[in-house]
Design a protein around this motif. Structure first.
Motif, PDB file in Angstrom:
ATOM      1  N   LEU A 294     104.700 -49.674 -11.634  1.00 22.68           N
ATOM      2  CA  LEU A 294     105.608 -48.570 -11.918  1.00 22.68           C
ATOM      3  C   LEU A 294     106.916 -48.864 -11.195  1.00 22.68           C
ATOM      4  N   TRP A 295     108.019 -48.935 -11.957  1.00 24.95           N
ATOM      5  CA  TRP A 295     109.298 -49.321 -11.384  1.00 24.95           C
ATOM      6  C   TRP A 295     110.132 -48.132 -10.913  1.00 24.95           C
ATOM      7  N   THR A 296     109.983 -46.987 -11.567  1.00 23.88           N
ATOM      8  CA  THR A 296     110.946 -45.913 -11.358  1.00 23.88           C
ATOM      9  C   THR A 296     110.328 -44.558 -11.661  1.00 23.88           C
ATOM     10  N   GLY A 297     110.985 -43.484 -11.223  1.00 21.78           N
ATOM     11  CA  GLY A 297     110.489 -42.141 -11.504  1.00 21.78           C
ATOM     12  C   GLY A 297     111.544 -41.089 -11.224  1.00 21.78           C
ATOM     13  N   ALA A 298     111.242 -39.868 -11.640  1.00 19.20           N
ATOM     14  CA  ALA A 298     112.155 -38.751 -11.422  1.00 19.20           C
ATOM     15  C   ALA A 298     111.373 -37.453 -11.530  1.00 19.20           C
TER      16      ALA A 298
END
Length: 314
Positions: free
Chosen positions: A210-214
């Motif tokens: 998982l590279w990114t999130g928000a």
């Protein structure tokens, strides 16, 4: 670049070839706008993007035009950036570097640099001018309570099913209540409720990186990763649902502004929602260049960055 190639190719060139640290400043160059850019943040009304060779780009017209920062003391790749207001910000990168600015990104100073090993930091987040967290290679977590004058390495417990904590921690994002999340390998999402000093693992049910999130407007979570993975989950991380995408290109960055959500990725992937993340539609960029970072303006228009520099406002 195909999505089967790990994003580390974009972020970690030649780790094994790095034998010594050469602490030279970034140079002013006419081609700075074409540098590989890896992270972006808002400093008040200013847009600040960081990337390869210590390049820092600044825009005061919402991404219409960019100029290179006046003084950056290191020419190493910068992979993460965070601001708490229009002037105070931090950037992280290779050699465990942490840089700080007090003038909105025009000039930077070194707060931390490790010459013993190139253990890169991939992301940084500051809650306020004093409390910040940086994460990186092999479960590296650093915290500060004095604005970065001193950084303390925090020990992580091993993830479930593992004997040691050796996951690469790729990204950081926070909600408005002080909860911080770190995206990682093996489908793991880490959560801290005390500014990065202690963490617990959240299993998303996915096995890739998982590279990114928000955090979305309703408090739920959106994380993106390899092979077109976009997962929508509850705030406690207990329930996850996969967002259906036609593309299998890896998702590298997500940004949220009000009801607008945008995710970008490899092979020119652009995914957008205008209803707070309830539904998404894909908008391929056309040229297929790998997109690495994005930031939404107040009017919902995104500024998009890539391995070839600033792409455009879409």
């Amino acid at each position: 670049m195909r999505n089967l190639m790990p994003l580390l190719v974009l972020m970690l060139p030649a780790l094994l070839q790095a034998s010594s640290l050469s602490a030279v400043p970034a140079t002013q160059t006419a081609s700075a706008n074409a540098a590989k850019l890896l992270s972006v943040a808002r400093a008040g009304e200013r847009t600040v993007a960081v990337g390869d060779h210590g390049v820092v780009l600044l825009s005061d017209d919402h991404g219409g035009h960019f100029r290179q920062a006046t003084s950056v003391p290191l020419a190493t790749p910068l992979t993460g950036v965070s601001f708490v207001d229009a002037r105070q910000g931090w950037a992280v990168g290779h050699w465990g570097a942490i840089l700080a600015t007090t003038d909105g990104g025009d000039t930077w100073q070194v707060q931390r640099l490790s010459s013993a090993e190139d253990r890169p930091l991939f992301a940084v987040h500051f809650f306020n001018p004093q409390q910040g967290v940086a994460v990186g290679l092999w479960s590296l977590v650093l915290t500060t309570d004095d604005g970065g004058k001193h950084w303390t390495e925090q020990r992580l417990e091993a993830p479930p099913g593992s004997k040691r904590a050796d996951l690469n921690l790729m990204g950081l994002f926070a909600d408005g209540e002080g909860c911080l999340y770190a995206t990682a390998e093996r489908g793991q999402l880490l959560r801290s409720d005390d500014q990065g000093k202690h963490w617990r693992y959240v299993d998303t049910g996915y096995s890739g990186t998982l590279w990114t999130g928000a955090v979305l407007g309703d408090g739920s979570l959106l994380v993106g990763g390899q092979r077109g993975t976009l997962l929508h989950g509850s705030a406690d991380g207990a329930r996850w649902q996969r967002v259906s995408l036609q593309s299998k290109s890896s998702v590298t960055a997500i940004d949220v502004s009000g009801q607008t959500v945008i995710a970008v990725g490899l092979d020119g992937l652009i995914v957008r929602s205008d209803d707070g993340g309830q539904s998404f539609h894909e908008q391929p960029s056309g040229d297929g260049v790998s997109l690495t970072a994005t930031l939404l303006n107040g009017d919902g228009s995104p500024i998009v960055f890539s391995r070839r520099g600033v792409v455009s406002r879409h």
